[in-house]
Scaffold this motif. Structure first.
Motif, PDB file in Angstrom:
ATOM      1  N   ALA A 146       4.159  12.510  -1.517  1.00 22.91           N
ATOM      2  CA  ALA A 146       3.877  13.846  -0.987  1.00 22.91           C
ATOM      3  C   ALA A 146       5.044  14.499  -0.270  1.00 22.91           C
ATOM      4  O   ALA A 146       5.017  15.706  -0.033  1.00 22.91           O
ATOM      5  N   GLY A 147       6.048  13.736   0.139  1.00 21.63           N
ATOM      6  CA  GLY A 147       7.202  14.329   0.806  1.00 21.63           C
ATOM      7  C   GLY A 147       7.116  14.279   2.316  1.00 21.63           C
ATOM      8  O   GLY A 147       6.103  13.884   2.908  1.00 21.63           O
ATOM      9  N   ASP A 148       8.206  14.716   2.947  1.00 18.51           N
ATOM     10  CA  ASP A 148       8.337  14.561   4.397  1.00 18.51           C
ATOM     11  C   ASP A 148       7.406  15.462   5.186  1.00 18.51           C
ATOM     12  O   ASP A 148       6.935  15.077   6.256  1.00 18.51           O
ATOM     13  N   ARG A 149       7.108  16.667   4.687  1.00 14.74           N
ATOM     14  CA  ARG A 149       6.247  17.547   5.480  1.00 14.74           C
ATOM     15  C   ARG A 149       4.811  17.012   5.532  1.00 14.74           C
ATOM     16  O   ARG A 149       4.191  16.983   6.605  1.00 14.74           O
ATOM     17  N   VAL A 150       4.294  16.593   4.396  1.00 11.41           N
ATOM     18  CA  VAL A 150       2.953  15.999   4.392  1.00 11.41           C
ATOM     19  C   VAL A 150       2.942  14.725   5.240  1.00 11.41           C
ATOM     20  O   VAL A 150       1.995  14.469   5.987  1.00 11.41           O
ATOM     21  N   PHE A 151       4.011  13.954   5.138  1.00  9.14           N
ATOM     22  CA  PHE A 151       4.147  12.746   5.951  1.00  9.14           C
ATOM     23  C   PHE A 151       4.139  13.109   7.433  1.00  9.14           C
ATOM     24  O   PHE A 151       3.515  12.427   8.256  1.00  9.14           O
ATOM     25  N   GLY A 152       4.816  14.209   7.773  1.00  5.00           N
ATOM     26  CA  GLY A 152       4.844  14.667   9.158  1.00  5.00           C
ATOM     27  C   GLY A 152       3.465  15.105   9.642  1.00  5.00           C
ATOM     28  O   GLY A 152       3.057  14.779  10.764  1.00  5.00           O
ATOM     29  N   THR A 182      -6.742   3.074  -1.080  1.00  2.00           N
ATOM     30  CA  THR A 182      -7.002   3.449  -2.473  1.00  2.00           C
ATOM     31  C   THR A 182      -7.448   4.902  -2.581  1.00  2.00           C
ATOM     32  O   THR A 182      -6.975   5.658  -3.454  1.00  2.00           O
ATOM     33  N   ALA A 183      -8.359   5.306  -1.696  1.00  2.54           N
ATOM     34  CA  ALA A 183      -8.833   6.691  -1.709  1.00  2.54           C
ATOM     35  C   ALA A 183      -7.701   7.655  -1.384  1.00  2.54           C
ATOM     36  O   ALA A 183      -7.569   8.716  -2.016  1.00  2.54           O
ATOM     37  N   MET A 184      -6.872   7.309  -0.412  1.00  2.00           N
ATOM     38  CA  MET A 184      -5.753   8.166  -0.030  1.00  2.00           C
ATOM     39  C   MET A 184      -4.799   8.377  -1.206  1.00  2.00           C
ATOM     40  O   MET A 184      -4.421   9.512  -1.533  1.00  2.00           O
ATOM     41  N   LEU A 185      -4.401   7.289  -1.854  1.00  2.00           N
ATOM     42  CA  LEU A 185      -3.455   7.392  -2.963  1.00  2.00           C
ATOM     43  C   LEU A 185      -4.074   8.118  -4.157  1.00  2.00           C
ATOM     44  O   LEU A 185      -3.386   8.886  -4.851  1.00  2.00           O
ATOM     45  N   THR A 186      -5.366   7.893  -4.397  1.00  2.00           N
ATOM     46  CA  THR A 186      -6.037   8.584  -5.510  1.00  2.00           C
ATOM     47  C   THR A 186      -6.070  10.089  -5.274  1.00  2.00           C
ATOM     48  O   THR A 186      -5.762  10.890  -6.175  1.00  2.00           O
ATOM     49  N   LEU A 187      -6.438  10.478  -4.060  1.00  2.00           N
ATOM     50  CA  LEU A 187      -6.490  11.913  -3.744  1.00  2.00           C
ATOM     51  C   LEU A 187      -5.102  12.537  -3.764  1.00  2.00           C
ATOM     52  O   LEU A 187      -4.938  13.699  -4.183  1.00  2.00           O
ATOM     53  N   LEU A 188      -4.099  11.795  -3.319  1.00  2.00           N
ATOM     54  CA  LEU A 188      -2.729  12.310  -3.393  1.00  2.00           C
ATOM     55  C   LEU A 188      -2.312  12.539  -4.837  1.00  2.00           C
ATOM     56  O   LEU A 188      -1.685  13.562  -5.169  1.00  2.00           O
ATOM     57  N   TRP A 189      -2.637  11.595  -5.708  1.00  2.00           N
ATOM     58  CA  TRP A 189      -2.268  11.731  -7.118  1.00  2.00           C
ATOM     59  C   TRP A 189      -2.978  12.936  -7.743  1.00  2.00           C
ATOM     60  O   TRP A 189      -2.371  13.735  -8.457  1.00  2.00           O
ATOM     61  N   ILE A 190      -4.288  13.061  -7.448  1.00  2.00           N
ATOM     62  CA  ILE A 190      -5.037  14.204  -7.976  1.00  2.00           C
ATOM     63  C   ILE A 190      -4.458  15.514  -7.456  1.00  2.00           C
ATOM     64  O   ILE A 190      -4.247  16.478  -8.208  1.00  2.00           O
ATOM     65  N   GLY A 191      -4.198  15.555  -6.151  1.00  2.00           N
ATOM     66  CA  GLY A 191      -3.651  16.771  -5.566  1.00  2.00           C
ATOM     67  C   GLY A 191      -2.287  17.127  -6.115  1.00  2.00           C
ATOM     68  O   GLY A 191      -1.963  18.315  -6.331  1.00  2.00           O
ATOM     69  N   TRP A 192      -1.472  16.112  -6.348  1.00  2.00           N
ATOM     70  CA  TRP A 192      -0.133  16.360  -6.901  1.00  2.00           C
ATOM     71  C   TRP A 192      -0.233  16.921  -8.322  1.00  2.00           C
ATOM     72  O   TRP A 192       0.519  17.808  -8.712  1.00  2.00           O
ATOM     73  N   GLN A 193      -1.181  16.381  -9.103  1.00  2.00           N
ATOM     74  CA  GLN A 193      -1.362  16.839 -10.480  1.00  2.00           C
ATOM     75  C   GLN A 193      -1.850  18.291 -10.529  1.00  2.00           C
ATOM     76  O   GLN A 193      -1.471  19.051 -11.423  1.00  2.00           O
ATOM     77  N   TYR A 194      -2.682  18.667  -9.575  1.00  6.10           N
ATOM     78  CA  TYR A 194      -3.275  20.001  -9.595  1.00  6.10           C
ATOM     79  C   TYR A 194      -2.572  20.986  -8.652  1.00  6.10           C
ATOM     80  O   TYR A 194      -3.059  22.096  -8.436  1.00  6.10           O
ATOM     81  N   GLY A 195      -1.458  20.581  -8.090  1.00 13.77           N
ATOM     82  CA  GLY A 195      -0.651  21.507  -7.307  1.00 13.77           C
ATOM     83  C   GLY A 195      -1.236  21.910  -5.969  1.00 13.77           C
ATOM     84  O   GLY A 195      -1.118  23.065  -5.558  1.00 13.77           O
ATOM     85  N   TRP A 196      -1.870  20.977  -5.284  1.00 13.11           N
ATOM     86  CA  TRP A 196      -2.410  21.295  -3.968  1.00 13.11           C
ATOM     87  C   TRP A 196      -1.294  21.651  -2.994  1.00 13.11           C
ATOM     88  O   TRP A 196      -0.148  21.195  -3.127  1.00 13.11           O
TER      89      TRP A 196
END
Length: 616
Positions: free
Chosen positions: A74-80, A204-218
């Protein structure tokens, strides 16, 4: 009737307390007559303690390392944003639940010790009522106050993540009550499985939602909300494990002490006895208003009875909760000060939160070091507590001296390694070298963090439970003041320096408290041996990194090169430090032999010429 000062208790209170004491005494005598000796106590106590310790260590490791893929994806801003919101959620979760599993297990163990299963279940109902209500209040506070809290943090984008984190408060408090109930009955496996399930599902839920969000441009705000919502999924899964266990137990027809094995019954009796021997006042395990008459079997189980149990559980849990608040306090201070101070220095919201995310990179590794140190410190508690109970001053001094020397040595070695290998570790884990200088500065906090973790565990074994919490809360106040002074001028490097100073102050206070309580002091020879070992490790790392970088740079891609340098450096540094500390007298053969299995270890090390001959 309430006791105040030297006023005598009512006769009713005396009769009730005497009745319970007689029953506990009769139970212990019966246990002894049936051959349930201290060996059974020890066997099941250690088995349960080891099981819970392993589960906790694995759970914390998973929870710490999951931040690395979060930043990579997700990058540094999401990490922040995540690093700003999650400590706040942790703080509120501690306020709602910390201390209650211990309190519930204590009261349940008391009832189990005298065969009162129905009363133990009544305690469970009261604890669920109390914690569920607290969880709902905490949820409402975060959910409806998310916008206001986001403004306090300094970035409105954190609002969704705050609301997502709040969802977990529907599940976590009830799960804490159930864990305490089964721990009080001597059943550690359900809690251990629940703990691991919670973390695995959360990640697992966190990584799954991150992957979905990344695919759909959240957006970054939505990605961060997806990451923090993993706590709700994990909490629901952990609660489900506890509920399934309860249903299975009920279907199996478990009707209390009649079917419970003698070993588990004896363990619950031992829990009460141990707390009594630790010198806790009667108010901490018997109702300070007098234990309710058992003969009535809690016939008045209405609102009044529930409220009595709620008050009792709260009285036991609040002191533990206040101590636990010190753990997330420093992170919360950073979350509410660093982004705002960076914006005040002229950055916009995106820049400030991205820089805050970069600042959090080094903290992940330091938290892992401190977690391992806490496990080491926890292993020292039983020996210290035993020596204190026996009044063995010499054993207390020896254990405390070895523990504090280990704290300074391990912390210093870990910090030097993080500082010297900051850039390759940064590139290996986070794909670029952004903020490597701040990473190195944050690495220095590993020394003070390790000393604090081990000293806190040792002070607990020595009966000084409140001191570590007070020291860490004072460090949080100092951190806030230093952030305000240093961040506007030096950015996140200033925040890192503030952390070094604040944690160092707490570490020195903690070390001094251990010295006062146990007479621990580091011998000159041991201190010199550790200093020489640290110097040898630093020299070996510096030379090896330069030489290996020149060789690997032309043939490996940057991240692979960084991984080789970082992992090779960790292995080399650890080996050089351990060998040099042994050879230069950082730890003596006599001290090694005092450890479990130490005779064989000392003999083997002498054979390898790592221990000097005659170095007792």
């Amino acid at each position: 009737m309430k006791r105040e000062g030297n006023h005598p208790a009512s006769s009713t209170d005396g009769i009730e307390q005497t009745g319970v004491e007689n029953r506990i005494s009769d139970y212990r005598q019966q246990s002894q007559s049936t051959g349930l000796n201290s060996g059974v106590h020890s066997k099941f106590a250690w088995r349960g303690a080891v099981l819970m310790g392993v589960a906790m260590l694995m759970s914390k490791t998973i929870g710490t390392l999951q931040k690395i893929p979060l930043q990579n994806v997700a990058g540094d801003r999401v990490f922040g944003i995540y690093n700003a919101v999650y400590p706040l959620y942790q703080l509120l979760l501690v306020m709602v639940t910390a201390g209650f599993p211990v309190a519930v297990s204590l009261v349940v163990a008391e009832h189990e010790a005298v065969g009162e299963r129905s009363e133990a279940r009544h305690v469970l109902r009261a604890s669920i009522l109390l914690l569920a209500g607290s969880g709902i209040a905490g949820f409402a506070l975060l959910w409806f106050g998310a916008g206001r809290v986001a403004l306090w943090i300094g970035d409105p984008s954190t609002g969704r993540a705050i609301q997502a984190a709040a969802l977990a408060l529907w599940f976590m408090p009830v799960m804490a009550a159930l864990r305490g109930y089964y721990q009080g009955r001597g059943q550690m496996l359900p809690s251990a499985v629940s703990q691991l399930t919670e973390q695995l599902v959360r990640v697992t839920a966190m990584l799954t939602l991150l992957w979905i969000g990344w695919q759909y441009g959240w957006s970054d705000a939505s990605l961060a909300a997806g990451a923090t919502s993993g706590s709700a999924f994990g909490g629901a899964a952990g609660l489900a494990v506890m509920l399934v266990h309860g249903l299975r137990e009920r279907r199996a027809g478990d009707n209390g002490g009649e079917t419970e094995s003698a070993s588990k019954r004896e363990l619950t009796g031992m829990l009460v006895k141990d707390k009594e021997e630790e010198g806790l006042e009667r108010a901490n395990w018997l109702n300070h208003k007098g234990v309710q008459r058992r003969e009535k079997q809690w016939s008045g189980r209405g609102t009044k009875s529930i409220l009595k149990q709620v008050r009792r559980l709260a009285a036991l849990a609040i002191p533990i909760t206040l101590g636990a608040l010190a753990v997330p306090a420093l992170s919360v201070v950073d979350a509410f000060t660093v982004p705002r101070l960076l914006r005040g220095a002229g950055m916009n919201e995106i820049e400030a939160m991205s820089l805050f995310g970069i600042y959090g990179r080094g903290l992940t590794l330091v938290q892992l070091v401190v977690m391992v140190a806490g496990a080491i410190g926890g292993a020292l508690v039983p020996a210290l507590a035993t020596a204190r109970t026996r009044g063995d001053v010499a054993a207390m001094r020896q254990q405390a001296t070895i523990g504090m020397r280990a704290a300074w040595a391990i912390g210093a070695a870990a910090s030097i390694g993080l500082v010297l290998l900051a850039e390759p570790i940064n590139v290996m884990l986070y794909a670029d070298n952004e903020g490597s200088r701040t990473f190195a500065l944050v690495g220095w906090t590993g020394l003070a963090g390790t000393v604090n973790a081990i000293a806190a565990a040792m002070l607990q074994g020595l009966g000084k439970v409140r001191a570590p919490a007070l020291f860490m809360l004072a460090a949080a106040v100092l951190k806030a003041a230093l952030n305000a002074a240093l961040v506007p001028a030096f950015g996140t490097a200033g925040a890192a320096c503030a952390g070094i100073a604040a944690l160092a102050a707490a570490a020195l206070l903690s070390a001094a408290a251990v010295r006062r309580a146990a007479g621990a002091a580091m011998p000159a020879r041991g201190a010199a041996g550790i200093a020489l070992a640290l110097a040898a490790m630093a020299a070996a790392l510096a030379l090896a990194e330069r030489g290996a970088a020149a060789l690997l740079g032309p043939v490996l891609p940057p991240r692979a090169e960084a991984a080789a340098l970082a992992l090779g450096g960790v292995a080399l540094g650890g080996a050089v430090f351990a060998a040099a500390a042994l050879r230069f007298g950082g730890i003596s053969a006599r001290e090694l032999r005092a450890l479990p299995g130490g005779e064989a270890i000392a003999a083997r090390l002498r054979k390898w010429r790592l221990l000097p001959s005659g170095g007792d």
